[in-house]
Design a protein around this motif. Sequence first.
Motif, PDB file in Angstrom:
ATOM      1  N   CYS A  26       0.829  -1.202   0.000  1.00 56.22           N
ATOM      2  CA  CYS A  26       0.000   0.000   0.000  1.00 56.22           C
ATOM      3  C   CYS A  26       0.869   1.259   0.000  1.00 56.22           C
ATOM      4  O   CYS A  26       0.612   2.213  -0.744  1.00 56.22           O
ATOM      5  CB  CYS A  26      -0.942  -0.001   1.202  1.00 56.22           C
ATOM      6  N   GLU A  27       1.894   1.268   0.822  1.00 58.17           N
ATOM      7  CA  GLU A  27       2.793   2.424   0.879  1.00 58.17           C
ATOM      8  C   GLU A  27       3.539   2.615  -0.434  1.00 58.17           C
ATOM      9  O   GLU A  27       3.797   3.746  -0.856  1.00 58.17           O
ATOM     10  CB  GLU A  27       3.791   2.252   2.026  1.00 58.17           C
ATOM     11  N   GLU A  28       3.878   1.525  -1.095  1.00 61.70           N
ATOM     12  CA  GLU A  28       4.615   1.605  -2.355  1.00 61.70           C
ATOM     13  C   GLU A  28       3.721   2.051  -3.505  1.00 61.70           C
ATOM     14  O   GLU A  28       4.117   2.883  -4.325  1.00 61.70           O
ATOM     15  CB  GLU A  28       5.237   0.250  -2.692  1.00 61.70           C
ATOM     16  N   PHE A  29       2.528   1.467  -3.573  1.00 64.02           N
ATOM     17  CA  PHE A  29       1.656   1.687  -4.725  1.00 64.02           C
ATOM     18  C   PHE A  29       0.710   2.872  -4.545  1.00 64.02           C
ATOM     19  O   PHE A  29       0.438   3.605  -5.493  1.00 64.02           O
ATOM     20  CB  PHE A  29       0.843   0.413  -5.001  1.00 64.02           C
ATOM     21  N   LEU A  62      -8.734   4.740   6.341  1.00 69.07           N
ATOM     22  CA  LEU A  62      -9.702   3.644   6.276  1.00 69.07           C
ATOM     23  C   LEU A  62      -9.155   2.487   5.453  1.00 69.07           C
ATOM     24  O   LEU A  62      -9.334   1.318   5.811  1.00 69.07           O
ATOM     25  CB  LEU A  62     -11.037   4.142   5.708  1.00 69.07           C
ATOM     26  N   VAL A  63      -8.486   2.790   4.352  1.00 66.58           N
ATOM     27  CA  VAL A  63      -7.868   1.745   3.547  1.00 66.58           C
ATOM     28  C   VAL A  63      -6.728   1.095   4.315  1.00 66.58           C
ATOM     29  O   VAL A  63      -6.578  -0.131   4.321  1.00 66.58           O
ATOM     30  CB  VAL A  63      -7.355   2.315   2.208  1.00 66.58           C
ATOM     31  N   LYS A  64      -5.923   1.906   4.986  1.00 70.11           N
ATOM     32  CA  LYS A  64      -4.777   1.365   5.734  1.00 70.11           C
ATOM     33  C   LYS A  64      -5.233   0.423   6.838  1.00 70.11           C
ATOM     34  O   LYS A  64      -4.595  -0.604   7.095  1.00 70.11           O
ATOM     35  CB  LYS A  64      -3.955   2.511   6.318  1.00 70.11           C
ATOM     36  N   ILE A  65      -6.351   0.757   7.475  1.00 77.41           N
ATOM     37  CA  ILE A  65      -6.896  -0.128   8.513  1.00 77.41           C
ATOM     38  C   ILE A  65      -7.458  -1.400   7.892  1.00 77.41           C
ATOM     39  O   ILE A  65      -7.231  -2.513   8.379  1.00 77.41           O
ATOM     40  CB  ILE A  65      -7.983   0.603   9.318  1.00 77.41           C
ATOM     41  N   ALA A  66      -8.194  -1.248   6.798  1.00 83.25           N
ATOM     42  CA  ALA A  66      -8.833  -2.398   6.160  1.00 83.25           C
ATOM     43  C   ALA A  66      -7.813  -3.410   5.661  1.00 83.25           C
ATOM     44  O   ALA A  66      -7.985  -4.622   5.843  1.00 83.25           O
ATOM     45  CB  ALA A  66      -9.725  -1.938   5.005  1.00 83.25           C
ATOM     46  N   VAL A  67      -6.728  -2.940   5.042  1.00 82.94           N
ATOM     47  CA  VAL A  67      -5.749  -3.899   4.513  1.00 82.94           C
ATOM     48  C   VAL A  67      -4.985  -4.585   5.641  1.00 82.94           C
ATOM     49  O   VAL A  67      -4.683  -5.779   5.546  1.00 82.94           O
ATOM     50  CB  VAL A  67      -4.764  -3.233   3.527  1.00 82.94           C
ATOM     51  N   ALA A  95     -12.572   0.404  -2.734  1.00 80.80           N
ATOM     52  CA  ALA A  95     -12.790  -1.023  -2.987  1.00 80.80           C
ATOM     53  C   ALA A  95     -11.854  -1.518  -4.096  1.00 80.80           C
ATOM     54  O   ALA A  95     -11.285  -2.607  -3.995  1.00 80.80           O
ATOM     55  CB  ALA A  95     -14.240  -1.284  -3.351  1.00 80.80           C
ATOM     56  N   GLN A  96     -11.695  -0.722  -5.153  1.00 81.34           N
ATOM     57  CA  GLN A  96     -10.793  -1.111  -6.224  1.00 81.34           C
ATOM     58  C   GLN A  96      -9.350  -1.155  -5.726  1.00 81.34           C
ATOM     59  O   GLN A  96      -8.573  -2.044  -6.095  1.00 81.34           O
ATOM     60  CB  GLN A  96     -10.897  -0.143  -7.397  1.00 81.34           C
ATOM     61  N   LEU A  97      -8.994  -0.208  -4.880  1.00 81.24           N
ATOM     62  CA  LEU A  97      -7.643  -0.198  -4.325  1.00 81.24           C
ATOM     63  C   LEU A  97      -7.398  -1.450  -3.494  1.00 81.24           C
ATOM     64  O   LEU A  97      -6.309  -2.051  -3.564  1.00 81.24           O
ATOM     65  CB  LEU A  97      -7.426   1.057  -3.479  1.00 81.24           C
ATOM     66  N   MET A  98      -8.372  -1.881  -2.719  1.00 81.56           N
ATOM     67  CA  MET A  98      -8.238  -3.127  -1.957  1.00 81.56           C
ATOM     68  C   MET A  98      -8.000  -4.310  -2.898  1.00 81.56           C
ATOM     69  O   MET A  98      -7.134  -5.154  -2.649  1.00 81.56           O
ATOM     70  CB  MET A  98      -9.497  -3.370  -1.123  1.00 81.56           C
ATOM     71  N   GLU A  99      -8.772  -4.363  -3.975  1.00 77.77           N
ATOM     72  CA  GLU A  99      -8.607  -5.425  -4.969  1.00 77.77           C
ATOM     73  C   GLU A  99      -7.192  -5.402  -5.539  1.00 77.77           C
ATOM     74  O   GLU A  99      -6.531  -6.443  -5.682  1.00 77.77           O
ATOM     75  CB  GLU A  99      -9.619  -5.222  -6.101  1.00 77.77           C
ATOM     76  N   ASP A 100      -6.717  -4.209  -5.854  1.00 77.35           N
ATOM     77  CA  ASP A 100      -5.388  -4.077  -6.443  1.00 77.35           C
ATOM     78  C   ASP A 100      -4.289  -4.465  -5.463  1.00 77.35           C
ATOM     79  O   ASP A 100      -3.310  -5.121  -5.829  1.00 77.35           O
ATOM     80  CB  ASP A 100      -5.173  -2.641  -6.923  1.00 77.35           C
ATOM     81  N   LEU A 101      -4.424  -4.058  -4.214  1.00 76.21           N
ATOM     82  CA  LEU A 101      -3.403  -4.377  -3.214  1.00 76.21           C
ATOM     83  C   LEU A 101      -3.309  -5.877  -2.976  1.00 76.21           C
ATOM     84  O   LEU A 101      -2.207  -6.433  -2.863  1.00 76.21           O
ATOM     85  CB  LEU A 101      -3.693  -3.640  -1.910  1.00 76.21           C
ATOM     86  N   ASN A 102      -4.447  -6.542  -2.915  1.00 76.64           N
ATOM     87  CA  ASN A 102      -4.429  -7.996  -2.754  1.00 76.64           C
ATOM     88  C   ASN A 102      -3.754  -8.672  -3.953  1.00 76.64           C
ATOM     89  O   ASN A 102      -2.978  -9.615  -3.791  1.00 76.64           O
ATOM     90  CB  ASN A 102      -5.849  -8.525  -2.568  1.00 76.64           C
TER      91      ASN A 102
END
Length: 207
Positions: free
Chosen positions: A44-47, A54-59, A128-135
Amino acid sequence: MTPLEDILEIIDQTNAQDPRMSAPEGTAAVPSELLRGFRLSLVCEEFAPSADDLVKIAVRGQTLESWLFEAADGTAPHEGVAVRESRKRDHSANRVSQIMAANGYDEKDCAIVRDLVLGTSTDESGRAQLMEDLNGLVFIQFHAVDLLKTYPVDQLGPILVECLSGMSDEALYHAIDQTEDPEMIKTLQAIREDISLEKKSIAYIDC
């Protein structure tokens, strides 16, 4: 410490209790879910360094305490696996939202993170798309290349296409840029060629 830092610390302390251990090549063994959370945060930090709290907590808490739902013998029928995976997501989502509420986040933010962990978010901000991408990026960086060394690309390729087809063009391009394995690059390029216009024009939240 900030509320975000407090929450991430609680998540890490909880996932450190995972009895399953992972030992990446050349490193000491660590609890598996703790390692997964660290990897997601790192990517997440890289991309997406501008990702919001909220994203940082979710991932970081996406699979919080998931080991509690592992079958004792490691086996289950297909239907049983699906039900178990659903229960895992429900548990992780509820636990993360409870931790957030106890650390000052309002009901709206807790609900957003809960939906992100569940994979049911209809939020149009791009989270939501960012979560998909990070995974997807974590899978490519830490797992997929090793799998390509074990299985022929003609066997693994279709599986990778299916697993990674939800990623955005931006994330796929980033993965290609970060990948040296020629077979993986070829597979990612093939996915990009077939990607939908919607995935090509994705816009993330600007925090």
